[in-house]
Each structure stands twice: as C-alpha cells, then as structure tokens.
Motif scaffolding. Sequence first.
Motif, PDB file in Angstrom:
ATOM      1  N   VAL A  83      -4.674  34.357   0.127  1.00 29.93           N
ATOM      2  CA  VAL A  83      -4.430  33.651  -0.858  1.00 29.93           C
ATOM      3  C   VAL A  83      -5.296  32.297  -1.010  1.00 29.93           C
ATOM      4  CG1 VAL A  83      -2.744  32.366  -2.221  1.00 29.93           C
ATOM      5  CG2 VAL A  83      -2.103  34.738  -1.030  1.00 29.93           C
ATOM      6  N   THR A  84      -5.381  31.452  -0.180  1.00 31.33           N
ATOM      7  CA  THR A  84      -6.362  30.480  -0.274  1.00 31.33           C
ATOM      8  C   THR A  84      -7.537  30.741  -0.658  1.00 31.33           C
ATOM      9  OG1 THR A  84      -6.382  30.440   2.326  1.00 31.33           O
ATOM     10  CG2 THR A  84      -4.756  28.868   1.235  1.00 31.33           C
ATOM     11  N   ILE A  85      -8.207  31.860   0.160  1.00 32.21           N
ATOM     12  CA  ILE A  85      -9.718  32.269  -0.135  1.00 32.21           C
ATOM     13  C   ILE A  85      -9.897  32.693  -1.622  1.00 32.21           C
ATOM     14  CG2 ILE A  85     -11.350  33.912   0.268  1.00 32.21           C
ATOM     15  CD1 ILE A  85     -10.480  33.924   3.145  1.00 32.21           C
ATOM     16  N   ASP A  86      -8.601  33.507  -2.124  1.00 28.52           N
ATOM     17  CA  ASP A  86      -8.693  33.939  -3.480  1.00 28.52           C
ATOM     18  C   ASP A  86      -8.652  32.705  -4.483  1.00 28.52           C
ATOM     19  OD1 ASP A  86      -9.438  36.391  -2.513  1.00 28.52           O
ATOM     20  OD2 ASP A  86      -7.247  37.167  -3.116  1.00 28.52           O
ATOM     21  N   ILE A  87      -8.002  31.768  -4.226  1.00 23.18           N
ATOM     22  CA  ILE A  87      -7.868  30.668  -5.003  1.00 23.18           C
ATOM     23  C   ILE A  87      -8.860  29.680  -4.899  1.00 23.18           C
ATOM     24  CG2 ILE A  87      -5.349  30.855  -5.309  1.00 23.18           C
ATOM     25  CD1 ILE A  87      -5.191  28.167  -3.618  1.00 23.18           C
ATOM     26  N   GLY A  88     -10.028  29.764  -4.129  1.00 22.82           N
ATOM     27  CA  GLY A  88     -11.071  29.005  -4.149  1.00 22.82           C
ATOM     28  C   GLY A  88     -10.771  27.952  -3.401  1.00 22.82           C
ATOM     29  N   ALA A  89      -9.805  27.930  -2.539  1.00 25.01           N
ATOM     30  CA  ALA A  89      -9.629  26.505  -1.687  1.00 25.01           C
ATOM     31  C   ALA A  89     -10.566  26.218  -0.734  1.00 25.01           C
ATOM     32  CB  ALA A  89      -8.207  26.713  -0.970  1.00 25.01           C
ATOM     33  N   ARG A  90     -11.112  27.264   0.074  1.00 26.18           N
ATOM     34  CA  ARG A  90     -12.113  27.254   0.959  1.00 26.18           C
ATOM     35  C   ARG A  90     -13.376  26.791   0.449  1.00 26.18           C
ATOM     36  NH1 ARG A  90     -14.132  32.590   3.552  1.00 26.18           N
ATOM     37  NH2 ARG A  90     -14.949  32.873   1.413  1.00 26.18           N
ATOM     38  N   ASP A  91     -13.942  27.195  -0.784  1.00 24.65           N
ATOM     39  CA  ASP A  91     -15.072  26.589  -1.341  1.00 24.65           C
ATOM     40  C   ASP A  91     -14.951  25.299  -1.747  1.00 24.65           C
ATOM     41  OD1 ASP A  91     -16.286  29.164  -0.625  1.00 24.65           O
ATOM     42  OD2 ASP A  91     -15.881  30.013  -2.755  1.00 24.65           O
ATOM     43  N   ALA A  92     -13.883  24.932  -2.428  1.00 25.14           N
ATOM     44  CA  ALA A  92     -13.669  23.501  -3.083  1.00 25.14           C
ATOM     45  C   ALA A  92     -13.753  22.501  -1.822  1.00 25.14           C
ATOM     46  CB  ALA A  92     -12.290  23.571  -3.796  1.00 25.14           C
ATOM     47  N   PHE A 116     -12.552  20.994  10.019  1.00 29.51           N
ATOM     48  CA  PHE A 116     -11.585  20.772   8.976  1.00 29.51           C
ATOM     49  C   PHE A 116     -11.414  22.287   8.127  1.00 29.51           C
ATOM     50  CE2 PHE A 116      -9.887  20.087   4.561  1.00 29.51           C
ATOM     51  CZ  PHE A 116      -8.759  19.440   4.832  1.00 29.51           C
ATOM     52  N   ILE A 117     -12.473  22.895   7.819  1.00 38.74           N
ATOM     53  CA  ILE A 117     -12.077  24.429   7.328  1.00 38.74           C
ATOM     54  C   ILE A 117     -11.107  24.964   8.164  1.00 38.74           C
ATOM     55  CG2 ILE A 117     -12.885  26.318   6.291  1.00 38.74           C
ATOM     56  CD1 ILE A 117     -13.234  23.900   4.533  1.00 38.74           C
ATOM     57  N   SER A 118     -11.682  25.167   9.313  1.00 36.04           N
ATOM     58  CA  SER A 118     -11.233  26.089  10.510  1.00 36.04           C
ATOM     59  C   SER A 118      -9.470  25.785  10.899  1.00 36.04           C
ATOM     60  CB  SER A 118     -11.913  26.140  11.529  1.00 36.04           C
ATOM     61  OG  SER A 118     -12.159  24.992  12.279  1.00 36.04           O
ATOM     62  N   PHE A 119      -9.581  24.267  10.692  1.00 34.50           N
ATOM     63  CA  PHE A 119      -8.279  23.741  11.173  1.00 34.50           C
ATOM     64  C   PHE A 119      -7.100  23.925   9.989  1.00 34.50           C
ATOM     65  CE2 PHE A 119      -5.019  20.237  10.937  1.00 34.50           C
ATOM     66  CZ  PHE A 119      -4.605  20.269  12.175  1.00 34.50           C
ATOM     67  N   ALA A 120      -7.615  23.675   8.799  1.00 34.80           N
ATOM     68  CA  ALA A 120      -6.813  24.070   7.682  1.00 34.80           C
ATOM     69  C   ALA A 120      -6.636  25.613   7.509  1.00 34.80           C
ATOM     70  CB  ALA A 120      -7.422  23.473   6.396  1.00 34.80           C
ATOM     71  N   MET A 121      -7.753  26.303   7.871  1.00 35.18           N
ATOM     72  CA  MET A 121      -7.422  27.867   7.282  1.00 35.18           C
ATOM     73  C   MET A 121      -6.917  28.731   8.534  1.00 35.18           C
ATOM     74  SD  MET A 121     -10.931  28.925   5.543  1.00 35.18           S
ATOM     75  CE  MET A 121     -10.450  30.733   5.642  1.00 35.18           C
ATOM     76  N   GLY A 122      -7.062  28.045   9.793  1.00 39.08           N
ATOM     77  CA  GLY A 122      -6.368  28.609  10.942  1.00 39.08           C
ATOM     78  C   GLY A 122      -7.373  29.816  11.277  1.00 39.08           C
ATOM     79  N   THR A 123      -8.566  30.038  11.117  1.00 38.10           N
ATOM     80  CA  THR A 123      -9.432  31.165  11.252  1.00 38.10           C
ATOM     81  C   THR A 123     -10.891  30.738  11.474  1.00 38.10           C
ATOM     82  OG1 THR A 123     -10.357  33.137  10.279  1.00 38.10           O
ATOM     83  CG2 THR A 123      -9.279  31.724   8.635  1.00 38.10           C
ATOM     84  N   SER A 124     -11.405  31.010  12.585  1.00 33.86           N
ATOM     85  CA  SER A 124     -12.816  30.785  12.995  1.00 33.86           C
ATOM     86  C   SER A 124     -13.719  31.872  12.230  1.00 33.86           C
ATOM     87  CB  SER A 124     -13.052  31.001  14.497  1.00 33.86           C
ATOM     88  OG  SER A 124     -12.613  32.125  14.904  1.00 33.86           O
ATOM     89  N   MET A 125     -13.337  33.044  12.097  1.00 36.97           N
ATOM     90  CA  MET A 125     -14.200  34.088  11.229  1.00 36.97           C
ATOM     91  C   MET A 125     -14.287  33.757   9.883  1.00 36.97           C
ATOM     92  SD  MET A 125     -15.334  36.133  13.402  1.00 36.97           S
ATOM     93  CE  MET A 125     -16.020  37.101  12.050  1.00 36.97           C
ATOM     94  N   GLY A 126     -12.944  33.401   9.279  1.00 32.74           N
ATOM     95  CA  GLY A 126     -13.351  32.899   7.869  1.00 32.74           C
ATOM     96  C   GLY A 126     -14.387  31.602   7.686  1.00 32.74           C
TER      97      GLY A 126
END
Length: 437
Positions: A83-92, A116-126
């Motif tokens: 969901v966070t990827i689809d709303i553009g949270a990662r890119d933002a 920060f991105i990996s800490f927030a998302m919880g995924t190294s692959m993402g």
Amino acid sequence: MGLTPILLFVVLVVATGLITNDITAMPILVAFFISAGYGLCLNPKGEKISFSEKVQTFCKGGGDKNIILLVLIFLLAGAFYAVTIDIGARDATVNMALQFVPTAMILPGLFLICCFISFAMGTSMGTITALSPIGAGLANSLGLPVELALGVVVGGAMFGDNLSFVSDTTIAATRTQGVQLKDKFRANLMVALPACLVTMVLLLVFVDVDTSELIETKDYDVWRILPYLFIIGFALTGFNVITVLAVGIASACVVGLLQGSFTVLTMMHSIQKGMGWMQDLAMIAITIGGIVALMHANGGITWLINRLTKRVTSKKGAEFSIAGLVSFLDITTANNTIAIVTAGPIASDLNEKYGVDPRRTASLLDIFSCSFQGLVPYGAQLLSAAAVVGISPLAITPYCWYPMLIFVFGLLAIWFNFPTFEQKIDDELTGASAAVK
C-alpha cells in the motif's frame, strides 16, 4: 539422526547452487517440504512411532500459536509494503531526502536515505529496488565507482532490515524469543548506531566527490510520508506489532484515498497483492515449525545443543554459539528470515540453559543474520543491486561496509556484554517467554 532434516535442507540448497552456479536456484519451500518428508520417516533412537503420530507432531509444531501469529504478522507487513509503495510514499521520502543532501555529502546522505527508507518500510529488498538505480545514476554523474554506490545502498537497506519494527527479520526474532519490539530495538541500536556512524565517517574520509555536479531533485508530497511516521511513532511507544501494522495500513489507505492514488476496490487489491508477496514466507514458517518439532521429538535439538555447548561454560559462550548458528544458516540459505526462524527455537533452549536474556538473543539473531545477508553475493539483496547495472554481485561485496561493521560490533557486544538489561523483566515479557517455552 534427529538433526538430519535441516542438514538435508542445507545440502539441497548448496548442492543445487553448485550444480547450477546459482545458490538461489533451489525453491526454498520445496526444499523444506522434502526435508519435512524425510523427517517424517525418522524415529527416535530405540523407539518405533507410527506415521500418523509423527504427522500429528509435525502439525502441532507448524500450528503452534506463535508460528500462526508470525504468519499473521508477515501478511500484514506485506500489505503495508504494497500500500505504501502504491500511494508513492517510498518515492516521496526519497525525493524529500535528496533535496536536503549537499553534493559533498552525497554518499553519506544516500546511506542515510536508505537507512530511513528501509527502517520505515521494513524491507531491504524494497529499498534496494527503489534506490539502486538512483545510486548508480549518482555514481555515474559524479565519477564514482558504481560498485561503491550500490554497496552504500545495500548497507543502508540492511540497517533498516535489522532495526525496523515491521521488518520480517525483527518480527521473526522477537516472536521466536517472546520479547517486545522496543526491547529488541534498544539492544540492536547499541550495535547498529556505532556501525552506522563509522560507515558515514569512512564514506566522508576515503571517498572524494566532485562537488561541481548538481543533483537533480523532484517534487514530493509530504502527506504521503505520514504512514511511515505513524509506524515509527506507534512502535516506539510500545504498541503491539499487530496494532502498529494495522495503524500503518489504515493511515496509508486513508492517504491513498484522499490523494486519489486508488479507489476502495484498487486499495483492496493492493492489500491482497502485498499479502501475496508474503505467502511463501508464511508457508515456510509453518513448515519450519513442523520440522523443528520433529527434530525435537527425535532428539536432534538436544544433540545440537549438547554439541554447541560442549565447551560452553558461560552465558557469553552461549551467545557466541547463537551468533555462529544463525550466521551459518544464513550463509547456507541466503535468507536471513529463514535463518532466524530456524535458529530461534534452538536459541530459546540455550537461553533457558545458560540464562541468556531473550531480548539480547533476539538482537543477536537479527544482527548476525543481517550482517551476512548483506555480504553473500548469492543473496537476493546483492543480486538485485547488481542486476541494475549488469555487474557481478561479488564486485559489490567489498563495498558493503555497514554489514561488515555490524558483524564486528556484534562480536564486540558479546565480548564486552553490552547492552545489558535489568534483571527484572516486566510481566508482559515473562508471559511471552513462557508462551514460547
């Protein structure tokens, strides 16, 4: 003989990798099912148990309430990722961070952004998927080795994989040891933070950057970053991981609907997609639970503990044994979550025998598995990063400084016994540990 099911799994993975020159060639779930089938053919020494009884033992282990809770958490974490990827949270988040990074600080800045991105998302692959192209582009524009930039991305990604409240490795480590997220985070931070700071110093001192080049930045919407902030805030305040993930998913859905990123129906599809990403991992966790139960019943776990602790006479020795076990499993499986889930029950037994604090054990399991996961060239992380520019993943490994440093600081943490916890454990932790036992 009781331990041979897990050894068979290792042989299947390694042998297939050697034959195909691809350590990831063997489907992990299939390998575990073959190992489980073999385990069902074994009997405890001097005993004869019916096949039906062994199946019941397997099902009881796979259906343990802690395993099922782990599966539920994995599915919710997958939904949050999607969901966070689809709303553009990662890119933002990436675009916001790049606007505040001076060119002279670009590599330490890139590392911090990845953290920060990996800490927030919880995924190294993402994180690697999102930022490897950015890292490669920066390297080309600034005349830096692309392997170095990709090593920085992988290091930052492993920082979050190790520390994040919604990372599958954190979830696996805390659930197998029956501890709270915030306690494991506190223990990990004492190791990860020094490694992070040293990594940044090394990038500043030993890497020359051409400051005449300007970095192109893009606009961002700060509202799309809110789900990550909610996740971090609620986790730090001590909320249950189910609550934390539910809040993260709900906030991301609200932001997505208000911003027009999707409709209610496409939002549901996004959640389903994320859960689908974690289905294999969920089934692997259930299968491992059953295999471990069979190994317990056949005396394999007892044998392994006796071997691991043959020369162990102290809590420190037990901690080194735990670190060695999870490191070995990660090197052979190239999957840190599987390594933690497999080593977790054995580590719990060592906790009980040698008085190791389970909060500390959860930290050690995550630290050492993430360290090697960020170094093995046949792991998904380095393979994904290398695929961006078509280079050998082995060329990236020498530049993965952060995974090397958390290994070093992890060993120092065991040797000098830091961080330490108070002897008095709160009621919730005691109850959780009792449930695991």
